[in-house]
Design an enzyme around this catalytic site. Structure first.
Site, mmCIF file in Angstrom:
data_model
loop_
_atom_site.group_PDB
_atom_site.id
_atom_site.type_symbol
_atom_site.label_atom_id
_atom_site.label_comp_id
_atom_site.label_asym_id
_atom_site.label_seq_id
_atom_site.Cartn_x
_atom_site.Cartn_y
_atom_site.Cartn_z
ATOM 1 N N LYS A 12 3.545 0.652 4.540
ATOM 2 C CA LYS A 12 4.081 1.878 5.122
ATOM 3 C C LYS A 12 4.554 1.611 6.554
ATOM 4 O O LYS A 12 5.631 2.048 6.952
ATOM 5 C CB LYS A 12 2.954 2.910 5.135
ATOM 6 C CG LYS A 12 3.401 4.334 5.121
ATOM 7 C CD LYS A 12 2.249 5.215 5.495
ATOM 8 C CE LYS A 12 1.628 5.922 4.337
ATOM 9 N NZ LYS A 12 0.634 6.918 4.768
ATOM 10 N N ASP A 70 1.762 11.153 5.788
ATOM 11 C CA ASP A 70 0.917 11.304 4.613
ATOM 12 C C ASP A 70 1.856 11.496 3.440
ATOM 13 O O ASP A 70 2.775 12.316 3.496
ATOM 14 C CB ASP A 70 -0.047 12.483 4.729
ATOM 15 C CG ASP A 70 -1.139 12.365 3.660
ATOM 16 O OD1 ASP A 70 -1.928 11.398 3.729
ATOM 17 O OD2 ASP A 70 -1.210 13.216 2.757
ATOM 18 N N SER A 71 1.646 10.706 2.412
ATOM 19 C CA SER A 71 2.624 10.706 1.331
ATOM 20 C C SER A 71 1.950 10.595 -0.021
ATOM 21 O O SER A 71 0.756 10.296 -0.108
ATOM 22 C CB SER A 71 3.610 9.547 1.539
ATOM 23 O OG SER A 71 2.934 8.375 1.929
ATOM 24 N N ASP A 156 6.042 2.203 -6.419
ATOM 25 C CA ASP A 156 7.471 1.865 -6.490
ATOM 26 C C ASP A 156 7.913 1.294 -7.845
ATOM 27 O O ASP A 156 8.986 1.654 -8.340
ATOM 28 C CB ASP A 156 7.853 0.885 -5.372
ATOM 29 C CG ASP A 156 8.030 1.579 -4.026
ATOM 30 O OD1 ASP A 156 7.934 2.823 -3.986
ATOM 31 O OD2 ASP A 156 8.266 0.887 -3.024
ATOM 32 N N LYS A 174 16.431 1.789 -0.318
ATOM 33 C CA LYS A 174 15.244 2.653 -0.421
ATOM 34 C C LYS A 174 15.198 3.596 0.792
ATOM 35 O O LYS A 174 14.959 4.792 0.640
ATOM 36 C CB LYS A 174 13.952 1.826 -0.537
ATOM 37 C CG LYS A 174 12.739 2.749 -0.689
ATOM 38 C CD LYS A 174 11.415 2.077 -0.925
ATOM 39 C CE LYS A 174 10.309 3.133 -0.891
ATOM 40 N NZ LYS A 174 8.953 2.614 -0.842
HETATM 41 P P1 ITT Z 1 -2.570 5.570 5.934
HETATM 42 O O1 ITT Z 1 -3.302 6.842 5.572
HETATM 43 O O2 ITT Z 1 -3.390 4.652 6.788
HETATM 44 O O3 ITT Z 1 -1.209 5.822 6.496
HETATM 45 P P2 ITT Z 1 -2.528 5.248 3.039
HETATM 46 O O4 ITT Z 1 -1.972 4.223 2.117
HETATM 47 O O5 ITT Z 1 -3.977 5.645 2.826
HETATM 48 O O6 ITT Z 1 -2.314 4.754 4.557
HETATM 49 P P3 ITT Z 1 -1.695 7.882 2.233
HETATM 50 O O7 ITT Z 1 -3.056 8.463 2.310
HETATM 51 O O8 ITT Z 1 -0.540 8.687 2.768
HETATM 52 O O9 ITT Z 1 -1.606 6.502 3.004
HETATM 53 O O10 ITT Z 1 -1.436 7.492 0.725
HETATM 54 C C1 ITT Z 1 -0.152 7.293 0.303
HETATM 55 C C2 ITT Z 1 -0.191 6.563 -1.027
HETATM 56 O O11 ITT Z 1 0.925 7.036 -1.804
HETATM 57 C C3 ITT Z 1 0.028 5.070 -0.832
HETATM 58 O O12 ITT Z 1 -1.171 4.371 -0.713
HETATM 59 C C4 ITT Z 1 0.803 4.712 -2.090
HETATM 60 O O13 ITT Z 1 -0.087 4.549 -3.150
HETATM 61 C C5 ITT Z 1 1.632 5.956 -2.336
HETATM 62 N N1 ITT Z 1 2.933 5.874 -1.663
HETATM 63 C C6 ITT Z 1 3.341 6.507 -0.528
HETATM 64 N N2 ITT Z 1 4.597 6.182 -0.211
HETATM 65 C C7 ITT Z 1 4.999 5.318 -1.157
HETATM 66 C C8 ITT Z 1 6.194 4.613 -1.386
HETATM 67 O O14 ITT Z 1 7.227 4.693 -0.566
HETATM 68 N N3 ITT Z 1 6.245 3.830 -2.466
HETATM 69 C C9 ITT Z 1 5.216 3.729 -3.302
HETATM 70 N N4 ITT Z 1 4.049 4.316 -3.166
HETATM 71 C C10 ITT Z 1 3.929 5.130 -2.095
#
Ligand code: ITT
Length: 200
Positions: A12, A70-71, A156, A174
């Site tokens: 990320k 947050d995603s 992805d 992307k």
């Molecule tokens: P931080 O909280 O430290 O930023 P994290 O990975 O725990 O890192 P999130 O809680 O936002 O972040 O979880 C987002 C999850 O969603 C991430 O771990 C992936 O599994 C998925 N994700 C988010 N964006 C993505 C992307 O562009 N492509 C693929 N998977 C994605």
């Protein structure tokens, strides 16, 4: 302008840096700190709430303008799951592979037209003077029935949008279509407004 990115996710971070640097930001991250960022308990029920929790935690450590993302992936057939729980979908110690396997199993036998989903990114920006704002980017698509591609991270290899499977797109492609790219371009606009108003 210096900006701190509060994330522990290296993939990320790479994407956030890739988009923010050409916008002219001097990007700082956990790598620039003498100690690891504290773990943030993501107790929010929305992407925005969790992004704000992470951004405030980063601001507390660095004292400078901080952004956090947050995603997650919301699948219609699964009533929006994994959603805000995307990182932990397959439980304690979840990996990208175990999450993808769980998603494939949950959608086993479900036809393509019912596999629709949306990738969401909420970006929170918080300032030392207490101001804050959030923006959201969304990219619609569907969940494929098998993994493909070698790019990107997380879900992805399973997520297909209009431009193709996320993992088969070049980084530039992307960024152009992704939930995170859309959110960051909105973030840039919001920040410009604040700067133009002379508020920072
Ligand atoms: P931080 O909280 O430290 O930023 P994290 O990975 O725990 O890192 P999130 O809680 O936002 O972040 O979880 C987002 C999850 O969603 C991430 O771990 C992936 O599994 C998925 N994700 C988010 N964006 C993505 C992307 O562009 N492509 C693929 N998977 C994605």
């Amino acid at each position: 302008m210096k900006i701190f990115i509060a994330t522990k996710n290296h993939n990320k971070l790479k994407e956030l840096e890739r988009i923010l640097k050409p916008m002219g930001f001097e990007v700082l991250s956990e790598n620039d700190l003498s100690e690891p960022l504290p773990e943030v308990e993501e107790t929010g029920t929305t992407y925005e709430e969790n992004a704000l929790l992470k951004a405030h935690s980063g601001l507390k450590v660095t004292g400078i303008m901080t952004v956090a993302d947050d995603s997650g992936l919301s699948v219609d057939y699964l009533d929006g799951a994994p959603g805000v729980y995307s990182a932990r979908y397959s439980g304690e110690g979840a990996t990208y592979e175990s999450n993808n396997n769980k998603l494939l199993a949950a959608l086993d036998g479900v036809p393509k037209e019912k596999r629709t989903a949306v990738f969401v990114s909420a970006i929170a920006c918080v300032f030392p003077d207490g101001r804050e704002f959030t923006v959201r980017g969304e990219c619609p698509g569907y969940v494929a029935d098998k993994c493909s591609g070698t790019g990107g991270f997380g879900y992805d290899p399973l997520f297909v949008c209009e431009a193709g499977c996320y993992a088969e797109l070049s980084p530039e492609e992307k960024d152009r279509v992704s939930h995170r790219g859309i959110a960051l371009r909105k973030f840039e606009k919001e920040l410009k407004k604040i700067i133009d108003n002379g508020e920072i």
